[in-house]
Design an enzyme around this catalytic site. Structure first.
Site, PDB file in Angstrom:
ATOM      1  N   ARG A 235       6.786  62.430 -11.399  1.00 25.16           N
ATOM      2  CA  ARG A 235       5.619  61.715 -10.914  1.00 25.16           C
ATOM      3  C   ARG A 235       4.540  62.712 -10.493  1.00 25.16           C
ATOM      4  NH1 ARG A 235       5.294  57.799  -6.873  1.00 25.16           N
ATOM      5  NH2 ARG A 235       6.951  56.760  -7.933  1.00 25.16           N
TER       6      ARG A 235
ATOM      7  N   LYS B 212       1.717  54.204  -2.800  1.00 21.52           N
ATOM      8  CA  LYS B 212       1.023  52.948  -2.495  1.00 21.52           C
ATOM      9  C   LYS B 212       1.201  52.565  -1.026  1.00 21.52           C
ATOM     10  CE  LYS B 212       2.245  50.563  -6.288  1.00 21.52           C
ATOM     11  NZ  LYS B 212       2.748  49.447  -7.046  1.00 21.52           N
TER      12      LYS B 212
ATOM     13  N   GLU C  15       4.019  47.083 -10.281  1.00 21.25           N
ATOM     14  CA  GLU C  15       4.255  45.967  -9.386  1.00 21.25           C
ATOM     15  C   GLU C  15       2.893  45.584  -8.798  1.00 21.25           C
ATOM     16  OE1 GLU C  15       7.063  46.737  -6.216  1.00 21.25           O
ATOM     17  OE2 GLU C  15       6.697  44.735  -5.390  1.00 21.25           O
TER      18      GLU C  15
HETATM   19  P1  ATP Z   1       4.269  53.977  -5.501  1.00 19.17           P
HETATM   20  O1  ATP Z   1       5.320  54.959  -5.189  1.00 19.17           O
HETATM   21  O2  ATP Z   1       2.875  54.543  -5.440  1.00 19.17           O
HETATM   22  O3  ATP Z   1       4.405  52.703  -4.713  1.00 19.17           O
HETATM   23  P2  ATP Z   1       5.533  52.684  -7.704  1.00 19.17           P
HETATM   24  O4  ATP Z   1       6.353  53.469  -8.624  1.00 19.17           O
HETATM   25  O5  ATP Z   1       6.245  51.818  -6.728  1.00 19.17           O
HETATM   26  O6  ATP Z   1       4.477  53.628  -7.023  1.00 19.17           O
HETATM   27  P3  ATP Z   1       4.743  50.780  -9.643  1.00 19.17           P
HETATM   28  O7  ATP Z   1       3.662  49.771  -9.576  1.00 19.17           O
HETATM   29  O8  ATP Z   1       6.123  50.299  -9.687  1.00 19.17           O
HETATM   30  O9  ATP Z   1       4.514  51.756  -8.433  1.00 19.17           O
HETATM   31  O10 ATP Z   1       4.476  51.796 -10.830  1.00 19.17           O
HETATM   32  C1  ATP Z   1       4.193  51.417 -12.150  1.00 19.17           C
HETATM   33  C2  ATP Z   1       4.474  52.549 -13.069  1.00 19.17           C
HETATM   34  O11 ATP Z   1       3.708  53.683 -12.712  1.00 19.17           O
HETATM   35  C3  ATP Z   1       5.920  52.966 -12.987  1.00 19.17           C
HETATM   36  O12 ATP Z   1       6.410  53.152 -14.295  1.00 19.17           O
HETATM   37  C4  ATP Z   1       5.903  54.231 -12.210  1.00 19.17           C
HETATM   38  O13 ATP Z   1       6.951  55.059 -12.594  1.00 19.17           O
HETATM   39  C5  ATP Z   1       4.528  54.813 -12.546  1.00 19.17           C
HETATM   40  N1  ATP Z   1       4.045  55.638 -11.436  1.00 19.17           N
HETATM   41  C6  ATP Z   1       3.879  55.271 -10.157  1.00 19.17           C
HETATM   42  N2  ATP Z   1       3.478  56.302  -9.410  1.00 19.17           N
HETATM   43  C7  ATP Z   1       3.389  57.375 -10.228  1.00 19.17           C
HETATM   44  C8  ATP Z   1       3.022  58.750 -10.065  1.00 19.17           C
HETATM   45  N3  ATP Z   1       2.683  59.250  -8.886  1.00 19.17           N
HETATM   46  N4  ATP Z   1       3.053  59.541 -11.152  1.00 19.17           N
HETATM   47  C9  ATP Z   1       3.373  59.048 -12.344  1.00 19.17           C
HETATM   48  N5  ATP Z   1       3.730  57.790 -12.571  1.00 19.17           N
HETATM   49  C10 ATP Z   1       3.743  56.937 -11.538  1.00 19.17           C
HETATM   50 MG    MG Z   2       7.777  50.571  -8.051  1.00 17.39          MG
END
Ligand code: ATP
Ligand code: MG
Length: 578
Positions: A278, A288, A53
């Site tokens: 994760r 984030k 995102e």
């Molecule tokens: P955050 O929790 O940091 O806001 P998010 O999952 O909302 O992360 P996205 O931009 O939606 O952030 O993530 C893009 C991709 O990266 C998704 O497929 C997500 O599953 C993966 N991702 C995000 N954070 C992690 C992490 N800590 N470890 C592994 N993969 C991750």
């Molecule tokens: Mg997300």
């Protein structure tokens, strides 16, 4: 706290010492892919995607997902799409889109011509919403967001059906059209799936598909005032792009029934969602939301502050793409959440830079040395090895003269036991130069601290050789006082002072765990060969650590960031009682 719940797939002992890589062992996702290739489930195709995102910068957790998704495509001759999940116009920005793309390219991955945005599919998603209404699978609900939440129930209590659930198809279609036309205020209505309010899985209790949000989108502008929710968007985008393996993190495990429900209800191509753990790291935060808190609260200088676990921060800190990819490879893939020691990330950087970083001499806490028997006017150029790990890196010249600087820590007037560095009457080797012996020391009359150390050198030991075979235990680094350049060095340490950011006393905030010493700025003296070092280039300050030239560096004011220290063996000796 820091031990994984479950051992991750690769163990440190199998590493090949020459390549730094592990012998191949499949992780559970590779096993699934290989099974699918064997059974021909997807007609031999492997097609993944990375779907961030654009509401922040990428972090090391994303790197794990990028390496996984692009890595699978690379390994199995498949494709990986780059797709932005841009369904929340209030939090998303073009700046983030650009930074994300730059970071992925920097990591060394390529989506070729497959750059997509969920917003490109808004019209198709809307048509699918209409289809769900026509099939009696969705309805417009007039409950407010608070009421929707209240009606949803809890984990222990079933939900209640919305009073609008029984609306006719005609009325629902009319209401949705009017929602899209902007007739209703934000938050006044939603489109919801009609599934089951008694489901033990809260995600299945008539989830919201569309909300009204009169916000300008960074790509579609004001074309829309209703926006699809993540759950209604993600799987359908995967379907449009004919993704085979839709890999996401474990929080989405209980969204999978919904993912499958939409695809089945719409009767469209059905990718397989697979969840993995994760990444969490000790001594830092990865979410984030928290990174944004650090930036907005000015606890760091920005998204690219070298203490941030963002890719922009790690890059500025001096992390290489190779080190990050090596780290991701080493930690493997687990099905259970765990926390990885930040030392593993640091070790990956050391292992990469040990092979590649040119060695230079720099003194972080200078102490003057005068070689009393060395001619005052003379400067010699001495040959120094650029990288003992890499013969091809060659040698360079370093100037030597009568007055030098060494580290304060490399001199003790009263040396502790096993202290093999300079002390009165002791002979040490100056790296690439000569053997010197300390004859006397001048001290600050007030503090008693040494100010100038006087030595003599042995001219027969040029290059640090001992023709008579005599042994000296210590070798220390130095710079020429006349030729050294002053440089700002930014000594970074962990962002947090505790391994677990949530380890706070009752009523405390995670921000209370910020490490007050995460940045110490000092003035160092560096050898003159660094005068022209370009921003982003890296080197090892011998015996100190790996450093990179910061983007703030200028020819008249060099700035170096410490990327990671060397494995510290001296500290232990210092602590021993003498
Ligand atoms: P955050 O929790 O940091 O806001 P998010 O999952 O909302 O992360 P996205 O931009 O939606 O952030 O993530 C893009 C991709 O990266 C998704 O497929 C997500 O599953 C993966 N991702 C995000 N954070 C992690 C992490 N800590 N470890 C592994 N993969 C991750
Ligand atoms: Mg997300």
């Amino acid at each position: 706290m820091t031990t994984p719940d479950q051992p991750e797939k690769s163990q440190p002992s199998d590493e090949d010492p020459t390549s730094g890589k592990r012998p191949e062992r499949l992780n559970f996702i590779q096993e699934i892919v290989e099974d699918d290739l064997r059974t021909g489930k997807w007609g031999g195709r492997v097609h993944t995607r990375f779907p961030p995102e654009p509401n922040g910068y990428l972090h090391i957790g994303h790197a794990k997902s990028i390496c996984l998704n692009f890595g699978l495509a690379e390994k199995y001759g498949g494709l990986c799409n780059m797709r932005f999940d841009d369904t929340n116009p209030t939090k998303e920005e073009e700046e983030y889109v650009q930074s994300i793309l730059a970071d992925i390219r920097w990591l060394g991955f390529d989506w070729q011509d497959r750059l997509y945005f969920a917003s490109d599919y808004f019209e198709q998603l809307y048509e699918w919403a209409v289809q769900l209404i026509r099939d009696g699978n969705a309805y417009v609900c007039d409950l407010t967001p608070d009421q929707v939440r209240e009606y949803r129930g809890t984990l222990t209590q079933p939900g209640r059906e919305s009073p609008y659930r029984g609306r006719s198809v005609t009325e629902n279609l009319d209401m949705l059209t009017r929602m899209r036309a902007g007739e209703f205020p934000d938050g006044s209505r939603t489109l919801r799936a009609k599934i089951v309010m008694a489901s033990p899985n809260l995600n299945m209790r008539d989830p919201v598909l569309y909300r009204i949000l009169k916000a300008t989108h960074h790509r579609t502008g004001d074309a829309w005032c209703i926006y699809p929710m993540y759950d209604f968007t993600h799987g359908q985008c995967d379907s449009i792009e004919r993704i085979t393996h839709s890999i996401c993190t474990l929080e989405f495990e209980n969204h999978r029934p919904l993912y499958d429900w939409f695809i089945k209800s719409l009767g469209i191509y059905h990718p397989q969602q697979i969840e993995f753990a994760r990444l969490n790291l000790t001594y830092t935060v990865i979410s984030k939301r928290r990174l944004l808190e650090l930036v907005n609260g000015k606890h760091v200088s920005g998204w690219d502050d070298p203490r941030m676990p963002t890719l922009a921060g790690l890059r500025r800190r001096g992390y290489t793409p190779e080190a990050i990819r090596l780290f991701c490879e080493r930690i493997g893939m687990a099905k259970f959440n765990s926390t990885i020691e930040i030392a593993q990330l640091e070790n990956a950087l050391r292992d990469d830079l040990n092979r590649r970083a040119p060695r230079v001499m720099a003194v972080l806490k200078p102490l003057k040395v005068v070689i009393d028997n060395y001619p005052a006017e003379t400067t010699e150029q001495l040959e120094a090895v650029n990288n003992p790990e890499d013969a091809a890196a060659g040698t360079r010249q370093v100037p030597f003269c009568r007055e030098l600087y060494i580290e304060q820590d490399d001199f003790r007037e009263v040396p502790p036991k096993k202290y093999h560095r300079l002390a009165p009457g002791v002979e040490v080797r100056l790296r690439y130069a000569y053997l010197i012996t300390c004859t006397r020391v001048e001290k600050d009359p007030q503090t008693g601290e040494p100010t100038v150390v006087h030595c003599t050198y042995d001219p027969a030991t040029r290059g640090g050789n001992t023709p008579d075979g005599r042994k000296v235990k210590g070798t220390i680094h130095w710079v020429s006082a006349q030729h050294a350049l002053a440089a700002e060095v930014r000594l970074y340490d962990h962002l947090l002072s505790k391994p677990d950011c949530d380890d706070v006393p009752e009523g405390g905030r995670w921000l209370d765990n910020l490490n007050p010493d995460s940045l110490v700025v000092a003035t160092a003296l560096v050898e003159p060969s660094l005068a022209t070092a370009a921003a982003g280039s890296f080197c090892q300050f011998e015996r100190q650590g790996y450093f990179t030239v910061d983007q703030d560096s200028r020819p008249d004011k060099l700035v170096f960031n410490r990327s990671v220290s060397l494995r510290d063996t001296w500290a232990k000796i210092e602590k021993q009682p003498s």
